[in-house]
Write an enzyme that holds these catalytic residues in place. Structure first.
Site, PDB file in Angstrom:
ATOM      1  N   LEU A   1      51.930 -18.400  11.457  1.00  0.00           N
ATOM      2  CA  LEU A   1      50.836 -19.369  11.569  1.00  0.00           C
ATOM      3  C   LEU A   1      50.292 -19.322  12.992  1.00  0.00           C
ATOM      4  O   LEU A   1      51.034 -19.088  13.944  1.00  0.00           O
ATOM      5  CB  LEU A   1      51.340 -20.774  11.256  1.00  0.00           C
ATOM      6  CG  LEU A   1      51.524 -21.122   9.787  1.00  0.00           C
ATOM      7  CD1 LEU A   1      52.109 -22.524   9.653  1.00  0.00           C
ATOM      8  CD2 LEU A   1      50.217 -21.028   9.002  1.00  0.00           C
TER       9      LEU A   1
ATOM     10  N   VAL B   1      46.323 -14.349  15.491  1.00  0.00           N
ATOM     11  CA  VAL B   1      46.295 -13.558  16.734  1.00  0.00           C
ATOM     12  C   VAL B   1      46.226 -14.485  17.940  1.00  0.00           C
ATOM     13  O   VAL B   1      46.964 -14.341  18.911  1.00  0.00           O
ATOM     14  CB  VAL B   1      45.084 -12.600  16.717  1.00  0.00           C
ATOM     15  CG1 VAL B   1      44.821 -12.013  18.108  1.00  0.00           C
ATOM     16  CG2 VAL B   1      45.312 -11.491  15.699  1.00  0.00           C
TER      17      VAL B   1
ATOM     18  N   ILE C   1      40.376  -6.371  31.186  1.00  0.00           N
ATOM     19  CA  ILE C   1      40.259  -6.908  32.547  1.00  0.00           C
ATOM     20  C   ILE C   1      41.252  -8.060  32.754  1.00  0.00           C
ATOM     21  O   ILE C   1      41.921  -8.148  33.786  1.00  0.00           O
ATOM     22  CB  ILE C   1      38.803  -7.359  32.837  1.00  0.00           C
ATOM     23  CG1 ILE C   1      37.872  -6.133  32.856  1.00  0.00           C
ATOM     24  CG2 ILE C   1      38.708  -8.138  34.146  1.00  0.00           C
ATOM     25  CD1 ILE C   1      38.255  -5.039  33.853  1.00  0.00           C
TER      26      ILE C   1
ATOM     27  N   HIS D   1      32.444 -37.708  42.427  1.00  0.00           N
ATOM     28  CA  HIS D   1      32.583 -36.970  43.681  1.00  0.00           C
ATOM     29  C   HIS D   1      33.994 -37.165  44.231  1.00  0.00           C
ATOM     30  O   HIS D   1      34.506 -38.277  44.185  1.00  0.00           O
ATOM     31  CB  HIS D   1      31.561 -37.473  44.706  1.00  0.00           C
ATOM     32  CG  HIS D   1      31.682 -36.788  46.027  1.00  0.00           C
ATOM     33  ND1 HIS D   1      31.293 -35.469  46.201  1.00  0.00           N
ATOM     34  CD2 HIS D   1      32.174 -37.216  47.221  1.00  0.00           C
ATOM     35  CE1 HIS D   1      31.541 -35.123  47.468  1.00  0.00           C
ATOM     36  NE2 HIS D   1      32.078 -36.162  48.103  1.00  0.00           N
TER      37      HIS D   1
HETATM   38  C1  LIG Z   1      44.762 -10.353  23.940  1.00  0.00           C
HETATM   39  C2  LIG Z   1      43.735 -11.236  23.300  1.00  0.00           C
HETATM   40  C3  LIG Z   1      43.241 -12.322  23.992  1.00  0.00           C
HETATM   41  C4  LIG Z   1      42.303 -13.155  23.408  1.00  0.00           C
HETATM   42  N1  LIG Z   1      41.843 -14.215  24.133  1.00  0.00           N
HETATM   43  C5  LIG Z   1      40.918 -15.023  23.591  1.00  0.00           C
HETATM   44  C6  LIG Z   1      40.440 -16.149  24.305  1.00  0.00           C
HETATM   45  O1  LIG Z   1      40.855 -16.399  25.436  1.00  0.00           O
HETATM   46  N2  LIG Z   1      39.524 -16.938  23.724  1.00  0.00           N
HETATM   47  C7  LIG Z   1      39.034 -16.683  22.476  1.00  0.00           C
HETATM   48  O2  LIG Z   1      38.182 -17.429  21.991  1.00  0.00           O
HETATM   49  N3  LIG Z   1      39.473 -15.630  21.757  1.00  0.00           N
HETATM   50  C8  LIG Z   1      40.405 -14.804  22.289  1.00  0.00           C
HETATM   51  N4  LIG Z   1      40.867 -13.749  21.556  1.00  0.00           N
HETATM   52  C9  LIG Z   1      40.281 -13.510  20.221  1.00  0.00           C
HETATM   53  C10 LIG Z   1      40.911 -14.445  19.181  1.00  0.00           C
HETATM   54  O3  LIG Z   1      42.298 -14.236  19.181  1.00  0.00           O
HETATM   55  C11 LIG Z   1      40.320 -14.164  17.809  1.00  0.00           C
HETATM   56  O4  LIG Z   1      38.927 -14.233  17.853  1.00  0.00           O
HETATM   57  C12 LIG Z   1      40.827 -15.185  16.793  1.00  0.00           C
HETATM   58  O5  LIG Z   1      42.227 -15.133  16.700  1.00  0.00           O
HETATM   59  C13 LIG Z   1      40.204 -14.921  15.427  1.00  0.00           C
HETATM   60  O6  LIG Z   1      40.671 -15.867  14.516  1.00  0.00           O
HETATM   61  P1  LIG Z   1      40.736 -15.552  12.963  1.00  0.00           P
HETATM   62  O7  LIG Z   1      41.257 -16.814  12.338  1.00  0.00           O
HETATM   63  O8  LIG Z   1      39.475 -14.984  12.497  1.00  0.00           O
HETATM   64  O9  LIG Z   1      41.804 -14.384  12.802  1.00  0.00           O
HETATM   65  P2  LIG Z   1      43.263 -14.099  13.360  1.00  0.00           P
HETATM   66  O10 LIG Z   1      43.637 -14.958  14.484  1.00  0.00           O
HETATM   67  O11 LIG Z   1      43.318 -12.623  13.518  1.00  0.00           O
HETATM   68  O12 LIG Z   1      44.193 -14.533  12.149  1.00  0.00           O
HETATM   69  C14 LIG Z   1      44.195 -13.852  10.934  1.00  0.00           C
HETATM   70  C15 LIG Z   1      45.511 -14.114  10.234  1.00  0.00           C
HETATM   71  O13 LIG Z   1      45.445 -13.592   8.917  1.00  0.00           O
HETATM   72  C16 LIG Z   1      46.663 -12.984   8.582  1.00  0.00           C
HETATM   73  N5  LIG Z   1      46.380 -12.005   7.526  1.00  0.00           N
HETATM   74  C17 LIG Z   1      45.631 -10.879   7.621  1.00  0.00           C
HETATM   75  N6  LIG Z   1      45.538 -10.260   6.416  1.00  0.00           N
HETATM   76  C18 LIG Z   1      46.251 -11.018   5.558  1.00  0.00           C
HETATM   77  C19 LIG Z   1      46.527 -10.921   4.162  1.00  0.00           C
HETATM   78  N7  LIG Z   1      46.041  -9.942   3.420  1.00  0.00           N
HETATM   79  N8  LIG Z   1      47.287 -11.878   3.600  1.00  0.00           N
HETATM   80  C20 LIG Z   1      47.790 -12.916   4.337  1.00  0.00           C
HETATM   81  N9  LIG Z   1      47.563 -13.047   5.648  1.00  0.00           N
HETATM   82  C21 LIG Z   1      46.789 -12.128   6.245  1.00  0.00           C
HETATM   83  C22 LIG Z   1      47.131 -12.361   9.884  1.00  0.00           C
HETATM   84  O14 LIG Z   1      48.538 -12.182   9.881  1.00  0.00           O
HETATM   85  C23 LIG Z   1      46.683 -13.407  10.914  1.00  0.00           C
HETATM   86  O15 LIG Z   1      47.699 -14.351  11.177  1.00  0.00           O
HETATM   87  C24 LIG Z   1      41.839 -12.907  22.095  1.00  0.00           C
HETATM   88  C25 LIG Z   1      42.340 -11.812  21.387  1.00  0.00           C
HETATM   89  C26 LIG Z   1      43.277 -10.988  21.967  1.00  0.00           C
HETATM   90  C27 LIG Z   1      43.812  -9.839  21.182  1.00  0.00           C
END
Ligand SMILES: Cc1cc2nc3c(=O)[nH]c(=O)nc-3n(C[C@H](O)[C@H](O)[C@H](O)COP(=O)(O)OP(=O)(O)OC[C@H]3O[C@@H](n4cnc5c(N)ncnc54)[C@H](O)[C@@H]3O)c2cc1C
Length: 469
Positions: free
Chosen positions: A43, A46, A189, A445
């Site tokens: 949960l 990413v 970066i 301020h």
């Molecule tokens: C190193 C790094 C730093 C980042 N820093 C930032 C930041 O500072 N600020 C920011 O706004 N964004 C940041 N991001 C981007 C951000 O993490 C993503 O935009 C965000 O997590 C996207 O959310 P999401 O819910 O679309 O998908 P995700 O967070 O990718 O979640 C998708 C979930 O679906 C699950 N899943 C996938 N396929 C299946 C399936 N078939 N069945 C069941 N489960 C599945 C995965 O396991 C995962 O847990 C960063 C990303 C990285 C890699």
């Protein structure tokens, strides 16, 4: 062998428990939907596990380490400042665990059923969820796809061993002596800066002519200067061609402005972008259309199949956590029959570089490209008492407004706490505020936030704390 296959009827099925999926689950539950969320891994997705949160924790640790070494400048002798990197990692993991535990509690509190497994569509009303030897069917009324994205792998530098993605870089148990970063986007970066501050010799190879190419030059200049101070070598117009593992490291060959170069490092971190997780979902079985791997959606997040929605990194737009959560709320509300729609005018973007960069709305050049007549107001942190008293006064705020109405169109901030300061500009644009509205708002301020008010006053041609132009 697959055992125990049975079909369960569910109301709203959400696939993926990242910032898109779990937020959609909460909002839908609040609106009376019965929600089932499937997550194959952890949960929080990413962002909480291998993205935003662990990267920001390491950035904060590296920043404090660097700051502690500079305390002498303000008269504090801290002695011999050392890093216990294993402890830094344990602390970082503690932060992640606390937050993912929090998401699990929220799921319970909102009566969202969480199922572990990998979902794929059997048709437009059913998904199979595979967990080890079990594969159960879920028949849904509505579904929200929130499966996120994963790092792009370079064909000539496949992940494995010392060729790592952001996930492994965030989990390194030692501070590498030399790190080669391929890709000068925000992830490269941010992570490059972390390790440079911990003492790693960092080299960044960027394919285009500039790192962070979407930001304006005047904003980038300060970050480039700080990278130089940290001894980070930035090589632009550089295309990595191949990698060879040696006894205690890697050698990467790259073509730099037409010439072949070799770079030696302990690890190569490849951060050249992210790819949506849309291939192995059986989308064609459900009839959900994609274009270049991204799921096409309308303003409510509806896919080509009306009762299936998609949000976050799997749909077009910036791959950012707050955008995913925002779309999650809109899709949940639409699924519950509300008239919600996305409005993308205000999506702040932050780079947790040093100094931080934060932007929202239109930059001056974007506004001009759109043919808009604009006025700008730029105010430096060097003229702000709070910034000086924090010994952190590099950078500026620049506001962009429509010339005739004064309506705020965009803001760029580079400097201390830019990531938090941008929220005021986002609200101002969302509310249709003018430069005058911002200037008339009494800011406490001494605070960094005063720079917003002063920049608005510059835009109005009546600055107080800098000399008139
Ligand atoms: C190193 C790094 C730093 C980042 N820093 C930032 C930041 O500072 N600020 C920011 O706004 N964004 C940041 N991001 C981007 C951000 O993490 C993503 O935009 C965000 O997590 C996207 O959310 P999401 O819910 O679309 O998908 P995700 O967070 O990718 O979640 C998708 C979930 O679906 C699950 N899943 C996938 N396929 C299946 C399936 N078939 N069945 C069941 N489960 C599945 C995965 O396991 C995962 O847990 C960063 C990303 C990285 C890699």
């Amino acid at each position: 062998m697959v055992v125990g296959e049975f079909t369960t009827e569910v109301d709203l099925l959400i696939i993926g428990g990242g910032p898109g999926g779990y937020v959609a689950a909460i909002r839908a539950a609040q609106l009376g939907k019965k929600v089932t969320l499937v997550e194959r891994d952890k949960l929080g997705g990413v962002c909480l596990n291998v993205g935003c949160i662990p990267s920001k924790a390491l950035i904060a640790a590296a920043h404090r380490y660097e700051d502690a070494k500079k305390l002498g400048e303000i008269g504090i002798e801290a002695g011999d400042v050392r890093v216990d990197f294993a402890k830094v990692q344990t602390w970082k993991q503690g932060v992640v665990d606390k937050l993912t535990g929090g998401v699990a509690s929220l799921m319970k509190a909102n009566k969202v059923e969480v199922i572990k497994g990998e979902a794929l569509f059997a048709n437009d009303r059913e998904a199979r969820v595979i967990n080890g030897y079990e594969a159960n069917r879920y028949r849904f009324n509505q579904c929200i796809i929130a499966t996120g994205s994963r790092p792009i792998e370079l064909k000539d530098l496949p992940f494995g061993g010392r060729v790592i993605s952001s996930t492994e870089a965030l989990a390194l148990q030692e501070i590498p002596k030399r790190l080669l970063v391929i890709g000068g986007g925000y992830i490269g970066i941010e992570l490059g800066t972390v390790f440079a501050k911990f003492g790693t010799q960092v080299t960044v190879l960027e394919g285009t002519e500039s790192i962070l190419p979407t930001f304006e030059k005047e904003v980038l200049r300060l970050v480039e200067r700080r990278l130089k101070k940290l001894n980070v070598t930035v090589v632009t117009s550089a295309m990595a061609k191949g990698v060879e593992e040696t006894a205690n490291g890697v050698t990467v060959t790259a073509s730099v402005k037409g010439e072949e170069q070799r770079y030696e490092a302990d690890y190569v971190l490849v951060t050249v972008g992210r790819r949506p997780n849309t291939e192995d979902l059986g989308l064609d079985m459900a009839g959900v259309r994609t274009e270049k791997g991204l799921i096409q959606v309308d303003k409510q997040g509806r896919t080509s199949v009306g009762h299936i929605f998609a949000i976050g990194d799997v749909v077009p737009g910036p791959a950012l956590a707050h955008k995913a959560s925002y779309e999650g709320k809109v899709a949940a509300e639409a699924a519950a029959g509300e008239a919600s729609e996305v409005d993308y005018r205000v999506i702040p973007a932050v780079v947790f570089s040093d100094p931080e960069i934060a932007v929202v709305g239109l930059s001056e050049s974007e506004a001009k490209e759109k043919g808009l007549d604009v006025v700008t107001g730029r105010f430096p942190f060097a003229a702000n008492g709070r910034a000086l008293s924090l010994a952190d006064a590099e950078g500026f705020v620049k506001l962009v407004a429509d010339k005739s109405s004064g309506e705020l169109l965009g803001a760029q901030i580079v400097g201390p706490e830019a990531s938090d300061l941008i929220a005021e500009a986002a609200l101002a644009i969302e509310m249709g505020a003018t430069l005058e509205d911002v200037a008339l708002t009494i800011h406490a301020h001494p605070t960094l936030g005063e720079v917003m008010m002063e920049a608005a006053e510059v835009g109005l041609g009546r600055p107080v704390h800098i000399a008139p132009r």
